[in-house]
Scaffold this active site. Structure first.
Site, PDB file in Angstrom:
ATOM      1  N   ASP A  78       0.734  -1.204   0.163  1.00 22.77           N
ATOM      2  CA  ASP A  78       0.186   0.244   0.042  1.00 22.77           C
ATOM      3  C   ASP A  78       1.100   1.067   0.314  1.00 22.77           C
ATOM      4  O   ASP A  78       0.523   2.357  -0.662  1.00 22.77           O
ATOM      5  CB  ASP A  78      -1.610   0.013   1.277  1.00 22.77           C
ATOM      6  CG  ASP A  78      -2.310  -0.378   0.796  1.00 22.77           C
ATOM      7  OD1 ASP A  78      -2.515  -1.865   0.321  1.00 22.77           O
ATOM      8  OD2 ASP A  78      -3.149  -0.308   2.033  1.00 22.77           O
ATOM      9  N   CYS A 119       2.324  -8.252   4.982  1.00 24.86           N
ATOM     10  CA  CYS A 119       1.240  -6.673   4.131  1.00 24.86           C
ATOM     11  C   CYS A 119      -0.362  -6.902   3.642  1.00 24.86           C
ATOM     12  O   CYS A 119      -0.756  -8.120   3.960  1.00 24.86           O
ATOM     13  CB  CYS A 119       2.243  -6.558   3.282  1.00 24.86           C
ATOM     14  SG  CYS A 119       3.509  -5.792   3.909  1.00 24.86           S
ATOM     15  N   ASP A 120      -0.718  -5.567   4.522  1.00 20.95           N
ATOM     16  CA  ASP A 120      -2.038  -5.270   4.163  1.00 20.95           C
ATOM     17  C   ASP A 120      -3.392  -5.885   3.824  1.00 20.95           C
ATOM     18  O   ASP A 120      -3.704  -6.297   4.803  1.00 20.95           O
ATOM     19  CB  ASP A 120      -1.584  -4.084   3.428  1.00 20.95           C
ATOM     20  CG  ASP A 120      -0.932  -2.746   3.545  1.00 20.95           C
ATOM     21  OD1 ASP A 120      -1.646  -2.348   4.282  1.00 20.95           O
ATOM     22  OD2 ASP A 120       0.129  -2.868   2.872  1.00 20.95           O
ATOM     23  N   LYS A 121      -3.040  -6.052   2.284  1.00 20.02           N
ATOM     24  CA  LYS A 121      -4.322  -6.866   2.209  1.00 20.02           C
ATOM     25  C   LYS A 121      -4.259  -8.423   1.637  1.00 20.02           C
ATOM     26  O   LYS A 121      -5.039  -9.314   1.806  1.00 20.02           O
ATOM     27  CB  LYS A 121      -5.380  -6.324   0.826  1.00 20.02           C
ATOM     28  CG  LYS A 121      -5.256  -5.200   0.855  1.00 20.02           C
ATOM     29  CD  LYS A 121      -6.145  -4.224   1.940  1.00 20.02           C
ATOM     30  CE  LYS A 121      -5.909  -2.880   1.566  1.00 20.02           C
ATOM     31  NZ  LYS A 121      -5.107  -2.544   2.512  1.00 20.02           N
ATOM     32  N   GLU A 442      -7.091   4.332   0.438  1.00 20.01           N
ATOM     33  CA  GLU A 442      -6.053   5.366   0.893  1.00 20.01           C
ATOM     34  C   GLU A 442      -5.763   6.421   1.017  1.00 20.01           C
ATOM     35  O   GLU A 442      -5.068   6.806   0.254  1.00 20.01           O
ATOM     36  CB  GLU A 442      -4.782   4.754   1.900  1.00 20.01           C
ATOM     37  CG  GLU A 442      -5.774   2.840   2.364  1.00 20.01           C
ATOM     38  CD  GLU A 442      -4.893   1.904   3.221  1.00 20.01           C
ATOM     39  OE1 GLU A 442      -4.850   1.122   3.574  1.00 20.01           O
ATOM     40  OE2 GLU A 442      -3.144   2.801   2.620  1.00 20.01           O
ATOM     41  N   SER A 468      -4.818   4.822   5.987  1.00 26.48           N
ATOM     42  CA  SER A 468      -4.029   3.232   6.155  1.00 26.48           C
ATOM     43  C   SER A 468      -3.453   3.424   7.917  1.00 26.48           C
ATOM     44  O   SER A 468      -4.100   4.537   8.019  1.00 26.48           O
ATOM     45  CB  SER A 468      -2.493   4.267   5.944  1.00 26.48           C
ATOM     46  OG  SER A 468      -1.376   4.214   6.101  1.00 26.48           O
TER      47      SER A 468
END
Length: 551
Positions: A78, A119-121, A442, A468
């Site tokens: 991201d 990470c993230d998703k 984000e 974020s």
């Protein structure tokens, strides 16, 4: 075994021949087949080292008598996708990840899954797949990055985002910015604060689908490799015991995760992701659940970006197990919830203790009496909006100011950097929701610019997009219904007074219902020329209030 459908019987001779072409022996064909979903790639710092983690997992699987079979999973950083078209693809990637793991697990009849993430998703996408498939599964993350050091101060990714505003304001030079960017992200791993990646990997522990230590052991520590080996061994045990995710992902598990979420002041993205995972697990979870738990859960850790402590600091203070042990003193943790360790949550944390009271406060003496995330409602957000209260300065918990309206992130970002936003303003960024983006981008660049320009304690930001985990300030996201569906945020005009009251959970536009109705009559349906993945996503995605799931 589940994999017998591709290995056993006369009719499966062609299948066995293909497996033998891979080098499988007759003995291996009689063992559990474990799919290893490896999200390694060479463009995410949190994933660059996952080959080593995956090899450790595979070693553990073999030691326990299973056969590991590795396959690849996509991933988006991201931070690199931020503030341009790439961010529109981040949240949709969550659904693609879940779908691709489902496809692989069903096509090859894996007996169990190890989900190698960071990470993230990627983490929520993998957990969604595990809940959907309901075959034995366990998650192992790559671990958090270390903080950098610049002029004697801890620095991290958000330090750079905020420094851009400081350059524009004339507080630091471009040369100093260059020095900062060279040292802010010093190792592999997911960025050092309680941002989305680390939030979800910590909550995976609390949910019970990852072993203790998963969320906080640093990426560069050998302890991470040992945990990966234990994870590989554990999946074979889970297959033997037929312990599947839905036996673990009960309402109690989600309530445990939400309590930890509130105690740590995690990313607001956790609301979207936990709701999406719950939907796959067929567990009823709503925004109200988050707020109910928030009201009775104290914030006991002050982590980056809200405070100065990193996730590595949290690890040395006892990690997630110590946090849960502390929360259990107030009856906020279901100790009988099952976990992939084979033990209950209570058994996992029985001998844990807080090792540093500067990092993890007691429930009697917390940083805040209420949790780190709140759900707001009002005529601007009838279906709800989300704010990270732990990152809001006290004077901005209640604020009324004139709306400064922008129909995209880029417009708002340029206005902030061009010094067009004044103290007291409420920046409204709309048409950035699940459908509006599409992809619910984000808003880290605008929020960081606000802080960098010295407006963090006087300017609020409201959006139907999301933030974020690195965002700080009076930033309210997930406003639902979104502008693209004709929600009230689409009707806000420049100069309208916006009232924010976080303690009372209110988000209001101070305009009469009659005027809003007239504006609604003149509102035109949002349209964009879409194609490919974004067109599919736009067609299928639901409200942020429902976790931005696709149906």
């Amino acid at each position: 075994m589940r994999s017998d459908r591709i290995k056993k019987g006369l009719e499966r001779a062609p299948h066995r021949s293909l497996l033998k072409a891979l080098g499988f022996t007759e003995e291996e064909l009689n063992r559990p087949l474990i799919g290893i979903a490896n999200s390694f790639n060479e463009i995410i710092p949190g994933h660059i080292h996952l080959r080593q983690v995956t090899e450790a997992v595979k070693a553990g699987v073999r030691e326990a008598g299973g056969v590991p079979v590795e396959f690849g999973v996509i991933g988006i950083c991201d931070g690199i996708a931020m503030n341009h078209e790439g961010m529109k693809y981040s949240l949709p990637s969550r659904e693609v990840i879940a779908d691709s793991i489902e496809i692989m697990a069903q096509a090859y009849a894996f007996d169990g899954l190890v989900l190698v993430t960071s990470c993230d998703k990627i983490t929520p996408g993998m957990l969604m797949a595990a809940a959907r498939l309901d075959i034995p599964a366990i998650l192992i993350a790559g671990g958090p990055m270390l903080t950098g050091l610049y002029k004697g101060q801890k620095v991290h990714l958000i330090s750079i985002f905020e420094a851009i505003g400081k350059v524009k304001k004339g507080e630091i030079s471009e040369e100093e910015l260059k020095e900062l960017e060279d040292c802010a992200c010093p190792t592999c791993g997911s960025c050092a604060g309680m941002f989305t990646a680390n939030s979800m990997n910590c909550l995976s522990e609390a949910l019970g689908l990852a072993l203790p230590g998963n969320g906080t052991i640093p990426a560069v520590f050998s302890e991470r490799i040992r945990l990966a080996k234990e994870t590989g061994k554990k999946i074979v045990e889970l297959v033997e015991k037929e312990l599947t995710p839905r036996k673990i992902l009960t309402l109690k598990a989600f309530e445990n995760a939400i309590a930890v979420d509130m105690a740590l002041g995690c990313s607001t993205n956790t609301v979207l992701h936990l709701m999406a995972i719950a939907k796959e697990a067929e567990v009823e979870l709503s925004l109200k659940t988050f707020d109910e738990i928030s009201k009775k859960t104290p914030v006991i850790a002050n982590l980056i970006p809200a405070g100065s402590h990193s996730v590595v600091d949290l690890h040395f203070a006892g990690g997630i197990s110590a946090v849960m042990k502390e929360l259990s003193k107030k009856g906020l943790i279901h100790l009988d919830a099952l976990t992939v360790s084979g033990k209950t949550t209570g058994e996992n944390i029985k001998n844990c203790e807080v090792l540093n009271r500067e990092v993890i406060k007691s429930v009697e003496n917390p940083y805040r009496e209420e949790g780190g995330i709140a759900i707001l409602y009002g005529n601007l957000a009838p279906e709800g909006a989300v704010v990270k209260t732990s990152a809001v300065v006290p004077k901005m918990l209640v604020h009324t100011g004139p709306a400064r309206v922008f129909n995209s992130e880029e417009e708002a970002y340029q206005a902030i950097l061009s010094k067009k936003i004044r103290p007291g303003d409420v920046v409204v960024i709309r048409y950035e929701g699940p459908k509006g983006g599409p992809g619910m981008r984000e808003m880290l660049s605008p929020t960081s610019a606000i802080v960098g320009m010295g407006l963090g304690d006087s300017v609020a930001l409201i959006t139907d997009g999301r933030f974020s985990g690195g965002t700080q300030g009076a930033c309210i996201g997930h406003v639902s219904p979104e502008a693209a569906e004709g929600g009230p945020i689409a009707l806000v005009e420049e100069g309208d007074l916006i009232e924010i009251n976080i303690p009372n959970r209110k988000l209001e536009i101070k305009v009469s219902e009659e005027i809003l109705q007239k504006r609604k009559e003149n509102w035109k349906v949002w349209q964009k020329n879409l194609q490919g993945v974004l067109k599919k996503y736009y067609t299928l995605v639901k409200s942020g209030a429902k976790g931005a799931i696709t149906e």
